[in-house]
Enzyme design. Sequence first.
Site, PDB file in Angstrom:
ATOM      1  N   LYS A 127       0.861  -1.187   0.000  1.00  0.00           N
ATOM      2  CA  LYS A 127       0.000   0.000   0.000  1.00  0.00           C
ATOM      3  C   LYS A 127       0.889   1.227   0.000  1.00  0.00           C
ATOM      4  O   LYS A 127       2.045   1.161   0.419  1.00  0.00           O
ATOM      5  CB  LYS A 127      -0.862   0.021   1.269  1.00  0.00           C
ATOM      6  N   ASP A 167      -7.004   4.484  -4.287  1.00  0.00           N
ATOM      7  CA  ASP A 167      -7.654   4.339  -2.980  1.00  0.00           C
ATOM      8  C   ASP A 167      -8.248   5.728  -2.720  1.00  0.00           C
ATOM      9  O   ASP A 167      -8.500   6.483  -3.684  1.00  0.00           O
ATOM     10  CB  ASP A 167      -6.633   3.912  -1.897  1.00  0.00           C
TER      11      ASP A 167
HETATM   12  P1  NDP Z   1     -12.882   8.105  -2.509  1.00  0.00           P
HETATM   13  O1  NDP Z   1     -11.795   9.070  -2.327  1.00  0.00           O
HETATM   14  O2  NDP Z   1     -13.475   7.892  -3.841  1.00  0.00           O
HETATM   15  O3  NDP Z   1     -14.089   8.428  -1.509  1.00  0.00           O
HETATM   16  C1  NDP Z   1     -13.892   8.489  -0.147  1.00  0.00           C
HETATM   17  C2  NDP Z   1     -15.200   8.821   0.542  1.00  0.00           C
HETATM   18  O4  NDP Z   1     -15.044   8.679   1.949  1.00  0.00           O
HETATM   19  C3  NDP Z   1     -15.629  10.260   0.325  1.00  0.00           C
HETATM   20  O5  NDP Z   1     -17.025  10.341   0.385  1.00  0.00           O
HETATM   21  C4  NDP Z   1     -14.976  10.980   1.512  1.00  0.00           C
HETATM   22  O6  NDP Z   1     -15.614  12.190   1.850  1.00  0.00           O
HETATM   23  C5  NDP Z   1     -15.147   9.949   2.598  1.00  0.00           C
HETATM   24  N1  NDP Z   1     -14.040  10.088   3.559  1.00  0.00           N
HETATM   25  C6  NDP Z   1     -12.719   9.905   3.298  1.00  0.00           C
HETATM   26  N2  NDP Z   1     -11.972  10.139   4.394  1.00  0.00           N
HETATM   27  C7  NDP Z   1     -12.844  10.477   5.340  1.00  0.00           C
HETATM   28  C8  NDP Z   1     -12.687  10.840   6.699  1.00  0.00           C
HETATM   29  N3  NDP Z   1     -11.477  10.883   7.280  1.00  0.00           N
HETATM   30  N4  NDP Z   1     -13.823  11.119   7.391  1.00  0.00           N
HETATM   31  C9  NDP Z   1     -15.043  11.076   6.795  1.00  0.00           C
HETATM   32  N5  NDP Z   1     -15.243  10.730   5.513  1.00  0.00           N
HETATM   33  C10 NDP Z   1     -14.168  10.441   4.804  1.00  0.00           C
HETATM   34  O7  NDP Z   1     -12.301   6.716  -1.929  1.00  0.00           O
HETATM   35  P2  NDP Z   1     -12.813   5.231  -2.183  1.00  0.00           P
HETATM   36  O8  NDP Z   1     -14.294   5.206  -2.359  1.00  0.00           O
HETATM   37  O9  NDP Z   1     -11.952   4.627  -3.195  1.00  0.00           O
HETATM   38  O10 NDP Z   1     -12.435   4.544  -0.788  1.00  0.00           O
HETATM   39  C11 NDP Z   1     -13.359   4.421   0.299  1.00  0.00           C
HETATM   40  C12 NDP Z   1     -12.899   3.297   1.218  1.00  0.00           C
HETATM   41  O11 NDP Z   1     -12.869   2.058   0.486  1.00  0.00           O
HETATM   42  C13 NDP Z   1     -11.495   3.437   1.810  1.00  0.00           C
HETATM   43  O12 NDP Z   1     -11.480   2.849   3.090  1.00  0.00           O
HETATM   44  C14 NDP Z   1     -10.640   2.587   0.871  1.00  0.00           C
HETATM   45  O13 NDP Z   1      -9.458   2.142   1.500  1.00  0.00           O
HETATM   46  C15 NDP Z   1     -11.601   1.442   0.605  1.00  0.00           C
HETATM   47  N6  NDP Z   1     -11.342   0.634  -0.587  1.00  0.00           N
HETATM   48  C16 NDP Z   1     -11.231   1.212  -1.813  1.00  0.00           C
HETATM   49  C17 NDP Z   1     -11.045   0.431  -2.931  1.00  0.00           C
HETATM   50  C18 NDP Z   1     -10.994   1.006  -4.308  1.00  0.00           C
HETATM   51  O14 NDP Z   1     -10.896   0.208  -5.264  1.00  0.00           O
HETATM   52  N7  NDP Z   1     -11.092   2.301  -4.491  1.00  0.00           N
HETATM   53  C19 NDP Z   1     -10.879  -1.035  -2.819  1.00  0.00           C
HETATM   54  C20 NDP Z   1     -11.083  -1.542  -1.476  1.00  0.00           C
HETATM   55  C21 NDP Z   1     -11.296  -0.720  -0.415  1.00  0.00           C
HETATM   56  P3  NDP Z   1     -14.912  13.593   1.429  1.00  0.00           P
HETATM   57  O15 NDP Z   1     -15.073  13.673  -0.067  1.00  0.00           O
HETATM   58  O16 NDP Z   1     -15.691  14.619   2.167  1.00  0.00           O
HETATM   59  O17 NDP Z   1     -13.485  13.492   1.857  1.00  0.00           O
HETATM   60  O1  2IT Z   2      -7.952  -1.400  -0.577  1.00  0.00           O
HETATM   61  C1  2IT Z   2      -7.896  -1.886  -1.735  1.00  0.00           C
HETATM   62  O2  2IT Z   2      -8.045  -3.092  -1.930  1.00  0.00           O
HETATM   63  C2  2IT Z   2      -7.686  -0.973  -2.855  1.00  0.00           C
HETATM   64  N1  2IT Z   2      -7.598   0.234  -2.646  1.00  0.00           N
HETATM   65  C3  2IT Z   2      -7.557  -1.512  -4.253  1.00  0.00           C
HETATM   66  C4  2IT Z   2      -6.159  -2.005  -4.503  1.00  0.00           C
HETATM   67  C5  2IT Z   2      -5.860  -2.413  -5.928  1.00  0.00           C
HETATM   68  O3  2IT Z   2      -4.684  -2.718  -6.152  1.00  0.00           O
HETATM   69  O4  2IT Z   2      -6.747  -2.446  -6.779  1.00  0.00           O
END
Ligand code: NDP
Ligand code: 2IT
Length: 451
Positions: A127, A167
């Site tokens: 990561k 992420d």
């Molecule tokens: P994005 O940046 O697209 O969206 C993040 C969302 O979470 C936004 O709505 C943001 O609000 C909110 N957020 C982020 N940080 C905070 C915080 N500290 N407090 C409150 N709200 C928060 O990210 P993703 O959707 O990609 O990721 C969301 C989660 O999913 C994370 O935990 C990530 O690790 C996990 N994840 C992502 C994957 C991927 O493929 N993208 C795969 C597996 C897991 P705001 O816009 O106001 O900051």
């Molecule tokens: O938390 C996760 O699994 C991710 N942000 C996606 C990682 C990836 O390599 O697609």
Amino acid sequence: MPHARIESLFEDVLRRNAGEPEFHQAAREVFESLGQVIEKHPQYADASILERLCEPERQIIFRVPWVDDSGHARINRGFRVEFNSALGPYKGGLRFHPSVTLGTVKFLGFEQIFKNALTGLPIGGGKGGSDFDPKGKSELEIMRFCQSFMTELYRHLGEYTDVPAGDIGVGGREIGYLFGQYKRITNRYESGVLTGKGVGWGGSRARTEATGYGAVFFAEQMLATRGESFDGKKVLVSGSGNVALYAIEKVHQLGGTVVACSDSTGVVYDRDGLDFELLQQVKEVERGRLSVYAERRGAASEYRAGGSIWSIADETRIDVALPSATQNELDEADAQVLVKSGVVAVAEGANMPSTPGAVRVFSQGNVLFGPGKAANAGGVATSALEMQQNASRDSWSFEYTEERLAEIMRNIHESCAATAEEYGEPGNYVLGANVSGFTRVADAMLALGVI
Ligand code: NDP
Ligand code: 2IT
């Protein structure tokens, strides 16, 4: 902790990684599942597998200098933690958020080892990220930052070495700038070095949707064990980013209704269900705030500045919750509200969104609980499918890729459920995911010797 050796090992983890509470939390949760495994398989302890798993193979920390639009030099910190490569090249996303520290990246990288093992695909765990805050930055500032970040990181990457993706704060736009700079520096069109690329230049169809869709597929499998489905279910999805958005779309496709989502400044509550198309337009196309969505949606939507999404379960019956924003966003009190409301299933779209207290409440309340390393594995699994397509210079249809994703999620559910059953705790997906993921990595590490 159930086991003396694991207990003392955890003390070592605390001592060697001071000031990294999220990493401690993630390690503790895995360790708590491993007592029986260590008893049954002394070879793991003999080869110090757990000790090795807790020590990243390599940790890279670097300065990221860039120039803002007013000509000032700005400095951020970049990280890449290459945790474990027993099963394949390091694989895992990059997070750009002001809260990112080495401890954040280590907790995410540690989770990623087991998550990636659960997919059954050949990917190790890693990561990275930066404390860079993309909010309020211009397009050109984002590009300059990504270029500077890659100018340092490129030497550590490669399709056989380390393959980052997105992420929080890193999506298709950032992957584009990062890939462009990698290509320029190395003079190689090495598609497999990053995933989450645009579909027109080496990306996989369904990767954008994969994490959210996958979390819903996992929840669907859990519901099926009780003869239930999403049809007619009322759902809360926290966050409104990549994961949340496509979880919402899939719940609606399966006949459920998502009544609320959130961002870091507020919550929208649409009693008759969110308007996915409008949400996608505001969040993904315009990069706007949720308050803008609520304004445009008019009377159908209520915006609560600073509100908690979970308290909505106090006002109306909620059947399913999909926390999809960030770590520790759902605490013990929130979990109690959800259980009282009658929630039957919780699947973690985010990484470690539920606090340990919340997980305890769900377990005591007989709630089907899918931990992140199982429930949100669809994103990284589809990244591995993207690597497959890149390696064969092929490009699959959306339908085929989505079906592969659905099959992978069914397999993950099956292996978590079967492992929980084998270890005498049927329905305990936390135990099932930790033991099943651990065993796959541990067996590969044994085979590869002490390295
Ligand atoms: P994005 O940046 O697209 O969206 C993040 C969302 O979470 C936004 O709505 C943001 O609000 C909110 N957020 C982020 N940080 C905070 C915080 N500290 N407090 C409150 N709200 C928060 O990210 P993703 O959707 O990609 O990721 C969301 C989660 O999913 C994370 O935990 C990530 O690790 C996990 N994840 C992502 C994957 C991927 O493929 N993208 C795969 C597996 C897991 P705001 O816009 O106001 O900051
Ligand atoms: O938390 C996760 O699994 C991710 N942000 C996606 C990682 C990836 O390599 O697609």
